[in-house]
Motif scaffolding. Structure first.
Motif, mmCIF file in Angstrom:
data_model
loop_
_atom_site.group_PDB
_atom_site.id
_atom_site.type_symbol
_atom_site.label_atom_id
_atom_site.label_comp_id
_atom_site.label_asym_id
_atom_site.label_seq_id
_atom_site.Cartn_x
_atom_site.Cartn_y
_atom_site.Cartn_z
ATOM 1 N N THR A 1 -25.369 -19.350 21.355
ATOM 2 C CA THR A 1 -24.283 -19.123 20.480
ATOM 3 C C THR A 1 -24.165 -20.233 19.657
ATOM 4 O O THR A 1 -23.049 -20.565 19.320
ATOM 5 N N ALA A 2 -25.265 -20.623 19.041
ATOM 6 C CA ALA A 2 -25.288 -21.583 17.754
ATOM 7 C C ALA A 2 -24.525 -21.194 16.929
ATOM 8 O O ALA A 2 -24.382 -20.015 16.462
ATOM 9 N N ILE A 3 -23.836 -22.218 16.143
ATOM 10 C CA ILE A 3 -22.818 -21.890 15.130
ATOM 11 C C ILE A 3 -23.632 -22.143 13.674
ATOM 12 O O ILE A 3 -23.418 -21.292 12.781
ATOM 13 N N THR A 4 -24.246 -23.329 13.523
ATOM 14 C CA THR A 4 -24.844 -23.729 12.450
ATOM 15 C C THR A 4 -26.207 -24.218 12.572
ATOM 16 O O THR A 4 -26.641 -24.683 13.744
ATOM 17 N N PHE A 5 -26.905 -23.905 11.530
ATOM 18 C CA PHE A 5 -28.136 -24.702 11.213
ATOM 19 C C PHE A 5 -28.311 -25.255 9.927
ATOM 20 O O PHE A 5 -27.619 -24.734 8.908
ATOM 21 N N SER A 6 -28.925 -26.448 9.663
ATOM 22 C CA SER A 6 -28.825 -26.994 8.320
ATOM 23 C C SER A 6 -30.142 -27.510 7.940
ATOM 24 O O SER A 6 -31.252 -27.450 8.615
ATOM 25 N N GLY A 7 -30.218 -27.810 6.585
ATOM 26 C CA GLY A 7 -31.531 -28.109 5.855
ATOM 27 C C GLY A 7 -32.454 -27.053 5.536
ATOM 28 O O GLY A 7 -33.801 -26.857 5.625
ATOM 29 N N LEU A 8 -31.721 -25.612 5.331
ATOM 30 C CA LEU A 8 -32.419 -24.430 5.202
ATOM 31 C C LEU A 8 -32.907 -24.262 3.513
ATOM 32 O O LEU A 8 -32.036 -24.424 2.886
ATOM 33 N N ALA A 9 -33.905 -23.604 3.421
ATOM 34 C CA ALA A 9 -34.329 -23.531 1.805
ATOM 35 C C ALA A 9 -33.597 -21.838 1.606
ATOM 36 O O ALA A 9 -33.308 -21.297 2.665
ATOM 37 N N PRO A 10 -33.394 -21.563 0.369
ATOM 38 C CA PRO A 10 -32.771 -20.164 0.217
ATOM 39 C C PRO A 10 -33.346 -19.145 0.922
ATOM 40 O O PRO A 10 -32.751 -18.139 1.403
ATOM 41 N N ASN A 11 -34.704 -18.882 0.591
ATOM 42 C CA ASN A 11 -35.391 -17.972 1.335
ATOM 43 C C ASN A 11 -35.184 -17.836 2.908
ATOM 44 O O ASN A 11 -35.131 -16.810 3.422
ATOM 45 N N HIS B 1 -14.417 -36.865 23.589
ATOM 46 C CA HIS B 1 -14.923 -36.187 24.483
ATOM 47 C C HIS B 1 -15.538 -34.662 23.797
ATOM 48 O O HIS B 1 -15.397 -34.367 22.683
ATOM 49 N N HIS B 2 -16.178 -34.002 24.667
ATOM 50 C CA HIS B 2 -16.845 -32.694 24.465
ATOM 51 C C HIS B 2 -15.966 -31.496 24.521
ATOM 52 O O HIS B 2 -15.165 -31.556 25.649
ATOM 53 N N ILE B 3 -15.892 -30.746 23.648
ATOM 54 C CA ILE B 3 -15.280 -29.419 23.956
ATOM 55 C C ILE B 3 -16.298 -28.283 23.851
ATOM 56 O O ILE B 3 -16.990 -28.149 23.098
ATOM 57 N N GLN B 4 -16.035 -27.283 24.944
ATOM 58 C CA GLN B 4 -16.888 -26.205 25.143
ATOM 59 C C GLN B 4 -16.378 -24.772 24.768
ATOM 60 O O GLN B 4 -15.197 -24.638 24.822
ATOM 61 N N ALA B 5 -17.141 -23.820 24.598
ATOM 62 C CA ALA B 5 -16.741 -22.591 24.072
ATOM 63 C C ALA B 5 -16.586 -21.770 25.689
ATOM 64 O O ALA B 5 -17.007 -22.326 26.604
ATOM 65 N N PRO B 6 -15.712 -20.874 25.514
ATOM 66 C CA PRO B 6 -15.419 -20.377 26.699
ATOM 67 C C PRO B 6 -16.424 -19.556 27.291
ATOM 68 O O PRO B 6 -17.499 -19.069 26.634
ATOM 69 N N ALA C 1 -18.785 -30.125 19.533
ATOM 70 C CA ALA C 1 -18.764 -28.925 19.968
ATOM 71 C C ALA C 1 -20.003 -28.360 20.827
ATOM 72 O O ALA C 1 -21.167 -28.669 20.458
ATOM 73 N N GLU C 2 -19.784 -27.710 21.973
ATOM 74 C CA GLU C 2 -20.957 -27.494 22.834
ATOM 75 C C GLU C 2 -20.560 -25.855 23.579
ATOM 76 O O GLU C 2 -19.490 -25.349 23.513
ATOM 77 N N ASP C 3 -21.844 -25.441 23.691
ATOM 78 C CA ASP C 3 -21.730 -23.996 24.388
ATOM 79 C C ASP C 3 -21.163 -24.279 26.117
ATOM 80 O O ASP C 3 -21.075 -25.322 26.604
#
Length: 318
Positions: free
Chosen positions: A274-284, A42-47, A237-239
């Motif tokens: 209210t995103a928590i993470t993003f991935s695949g980023l270069a250092p800059n 199941h999906h759980i949501q932010a308040p 996790a969802e908003d």
């Protein structure tokens, strides 16, 4: 001779395929040795904002202080550029952040795990974390060095969730009968889930260091299998609007996808507010994200968030 050789090769291929099938079926049965089949993902949501506004000021203050997040970042020497970027940016917002490295590196402080195997690294990191911090933190966030995290949004998401319950949260993916949290988007465990994991890590039959299959599973899948034995299951996790908050891609990649599929609603089709993470980023790109998330502000615009998550005492974060 050619015919005999051909028959031999066919037999070898069919025999190998049969072994793989038997191993896979055996592995799937192991996963269902508990009551796993009775659990529905199941999906759980932010308040939502109303939930927070209905809290008294004293309740808000108490909640904001009670959510303590320990961050685990798995790194290797080849990740030095990302390692430095994470250290200088978002990790400062964790209540405590530590880097777990495959080997000792002089340039940065880290906990050396003395292995290049990602699953063994993850196991050792979780075990060390539980031994040292089980009484100090109630939520544990694991990330790779290409991940950018907004810890305040994570705390907001966890606001009304009880860490004494077995939470295993992130961006879920289904692989056959197995649902797991994709490590690229970050993995969140409650203290109860970490307690159960630390126990099953000692059981080499249920949670071996080396997987029981012919081919090697990724470490995030191995984790899900071990947690499944303890009654802990992956939750997406969802908003409050149903959008994912743990992202396995960068903001740029998500915007491109949104422009292609929703050209008239790029922002709405891209990402959660209210995103928590993003991935695949270069250092800059991490430094650019830091600027956009924490530093850029429209002059004269006030923010009326009902809750404030204060940075760790003595922190030099933004």
């Amino acid at each position: 001779m050619i015919s005999e050789g051909s028959s031999f090769v066919k037999g070898l291929v069919l025999g190998g395929a049969f072994c793989v099938l038997v191993t896979l079926l055996g592995h799937i049965r192991v996963g269902h040795g508990t009551k796993a089949h009775q659990h529905e993902h199941h999906h759980i949501q932010a308040p939502n904002k109303e939930d927070v506004l209905n809290l008294s000021e004293a309740e808000r203050l108490e909640l904001s202080k009670s959510i303590r997040v320990y961050c685990i970042i798995l790194v290797k020497p080849k990740d030095l550029g990302h390692w430095a970027a994470v250290k200088e940016t978002w990790s400062k917002h964790c209540d405590r952040a530590e880097f777990y490295s495959s080997e000792r590196v002089r340039v940065f402080d880290s906990i050396a795990l003395n292995t290049n195997d990602m699953w063994v690294m993850m196991r050792k990191a979780y075990k060390t974390t539980y031994e040292h911090y089980k009484d100090e933190f109630n939520w544990f966030f694991l990330a790779y060095p290409t991940t950018f995290a907004i810890i305040e949004n994570l705390k907001y998401f966890l606001l009304k969730k009880d860490p004494s319950q077995p939470f295993y949260i992130g961006h879920t993916v289904k692989s056959g009968d197995l649902e797991y949290v994709d490590g690229e988007g970050g993995i969140v465990l409650s203290i109860e889930s970490l307690r159960r994991l630390s126990r099953v890590l000692e059981d080499t039959d249920k949670c071996p260091e080396q997987g029981g299959m012919i081919w090697k599973l990724a470490e995030d899948k191995q984790l899900a299998i071990c947690l499944k034995y303890t009654g802990v299951f992956a939750e997406n996790a969802e908003d409050s609007e149903g959008k994912d908050v743990f992202n396995t891609k960068s903001v740029g990649a998500l915007i491109k996808e949104a422009m292609s599929s929703h050209p008239e609603q790029v922002v709405e089709g891209c990402c959660s507010d209210t995103a928590i993470t993003f991935s695949g980023l270069a250092p800059n790109h991490m430094h650019v994200m830091m600027y956009g998330v924490y530093r850029l502000r429209p002059y004269g615009h006030t923010y009326n968030d009902a809750l404030v998550f204060l940075p760790p005492e003595g922190s030099d974060n933004d």
